[in-house]
Design a protein around this motif. Sequence first.
Motif, mmCIF file in Angstrom:
data_model
loop_
_atom_site.group_PDB
_atom_site.id
_atom_site.type_symbol
_atom_site.label_atom_id
_atom_site.label_comp_id
_atom_site.label_asym_id
_atom_site.label_seq_id
_atom_site.Cartn_x
_atom_site.Cartn_y
_atom_site.Cartn_z
ATOM 1 N N MET A 1 0.815 -1.212 0.000
ATOM 2 C CA MET A 1 0.000 0.000 0.000
ATOM 3 C C MET A 1 0.850 1.264 0.000
ATOM 4 S SD MET A 1 -3.056 -1.104 2.576
ATOM 5 C CE MET A 1 -3.835 0.487 2.502
ATOM 6 N N ARG A 2 2.112 1.207 0.396
ATOM 7 C CA ARG A 2 2.977 2.385 0.424
ATOM 8 C C ARG A 2 3.307 2.821 -0.997
ATOM 9 N NH1 ARG A 2 6.385 -0.496 4.650
ATOM 10 N NH2 ARG A 2 5.313 0.029 6.549
ATOM 11 N N PRO A 3 3.334 4.130 -1.237
ATOM 12 C CA PRO A 3 3.726 4.568 -2.582
ATOM 13 C C PRO A 3 5.204 4.257 -2.811
ATOM 14 C CG PRO A 3 3.363 6.458 -1.138
ATOM 15 C CD PRO A 3 2.971 5.228 -0.381
ATOM 16 N N THR B 1 6.083 5.581 -9.817
ATOM 17 C CA THR B 1 5.784 6.915 -10.338
ATOM 18 C C THR B 1 5.839 6.898 -11.851
ATOM 19 O OG1 THR B 1 8.099 7.554 -10.141
ATOM 20 C CG2 THR B 1 6.675 8.065 -8.279
ATOM 21 N N GLU C 1 -0.567 5.022 -14.103
ATOM 22 C CA GLU C 1 -0.293 5.360 -12.718
ATOM 23 C C GLU C 1 -0.718 4.214 -11.805
ATOM 24 O OE1 GLU C 1 -1.966 9.024 -11.543
ATOM 25 O OE2 GLU C 1 -1.189 10.125 -13.251
ATOM 26 N N ALA C 2 -0.030 4.121 -10.690
ATOM 27 C CA ALA C 2 -0.395 3.103 -9.701
ATOM 28 C C ALA C 2 -1.697 3.517 -9.026
ATOM 29 C CB ALA C 2 0.714 2.968 -8.661
ATOM 30 N N PRO C 3 -2.551 2.565 -8.676
ATOM 31 C CA PRO C 3 -3.819 2.918 -8.034
ATOM 32 C C PRO C 3 -3.569 3.534 -6.666
ATOM 33 C CG PRO C 3 -3.512 0.552 -8.049
ATOM 34 C CD PRO C 3 -2.406 1.144 -8.857
ATOM 35 N N ASP C 4 -4.433 4.460 -6.271
ATOM 36 C CA ASP C 4 -4.320 5.148 -4.987
ATOM 37 C C ASP C 4 -4.999 4.304 -3.918
ATOM 38 O OD1 ASP C 4 -3.875 6.951 -3.022
ATOM 39 O OD2 ASP C 4 -5.531 8.281 -3.582
ATOM 40 N N HIS C 5 -4.198 3.727 -3.021
ATOM 41 C CA HIS C 5 -4.737 2.858 -1.975
ATOM 42 C C HIS C 5 -5.014 3.613 -0.681
ATOM 43 C CE1 HIS C 5 -4.225 -0.818 -4.221
ATOM 44 N NE2 HIS C 5 -2.999 -0.470 -4.533
ATOM 45 N N SER C 6 -4.729 4.910 -0.657
ATOM 46 C CA SER C 6 -4.929 5.652 0.584
ATOM 47 C C SER C 6 -6.409 5.901 0.851
ATOM 48 C CB SER C 6 -4.168 6.977 0.536
ATOM 49 O OG SER C 6 -4.675 7.772 -0.531
ATOM 50 N N LYS C 7 -7.227 5.983 -0.192
ATOM 51 C CA LYS C 7 -8.664 6.197 -0.014
ATOM 52 C C LYS C 7 -9.382 4.853 -0.090
ATOM 53 C CE LYS C 7 -8.333 10.575 -2.443
ATOM 54 N NZ LYS C 7 -8.740 11.301 -3.636
ATOM 55 N N ARG D 1 -12.064 2.194 -1.174
ATOM 56 C CA ARG D 1 -12.869 2.028 -2.370
ATOM 57 C C ARG D 1 -14.316 1.798 -1.974
ATOM 58 N NH1 ARG D 1 -10.021 -2.502 -5.733
ATOM 59 N NH2 ARG D 1 -12.025 -2.418 -6.704
#
Length: 194
Positions: free
Chosen positions: A132-134, A139, A175-181, A183
């Motif tokens: 989950m970490r960017p 990038t 782009e990599a999916p944003d896992h911080s929010k 779903r």
Amino acid sequence: MSRNATFWERRRAAVQAEEEAAVVAQQEAADAEHQQALAERSDEDILSELGLPHPDTLTKGDDFAAFMVKAVPEHLRKRALRKLWRSDPVLACVDGLNDYDDDYLTGSFNNAPIKTNYQVGKGLLEHVLDTMRPDEAATPIALDKEDILAEDAPREDPVELEEASAPDTPTVLAEAPDHSKPRRMVFYFDGGST
């Protein structure tokens, strides 16, 4: 359908349980006194009083059940059982069907515990957090058409390659999916979304 017990039924059951517990406690106290009295006497006296042979003289086919009576002290009972297991090899044979016979350390190295990423109460949490970490590698990177075509060609000095190529239309990787929010699921019905 079961009904709830009334107060008096519960009280009668409690009194009966107390009486049974008192009887069991008296029996255990009497057994403890009897065992203490037998412990002070010699084995030969106890065996002659109970009419039992010495456990070491028993052989295969003898009656070992006489040593299982409560009147026989625990140490004589254990001696008789040891003699029983040694007298008949079939009884001493381990068949390997017991769950507690398995060696669960066989997969480990030098009998050390196996190292895993699993954490008690958390599971494989660290692995999930790492994904989950960017990441710097995730990038977007701008690539030229010539860079993509030049992968098969022999490599040149990267400085000369940068100077020679001019960015016409850069290609951007996904782009990599944003896992911080979190779903959310969206359902569409006849007219709109809910």
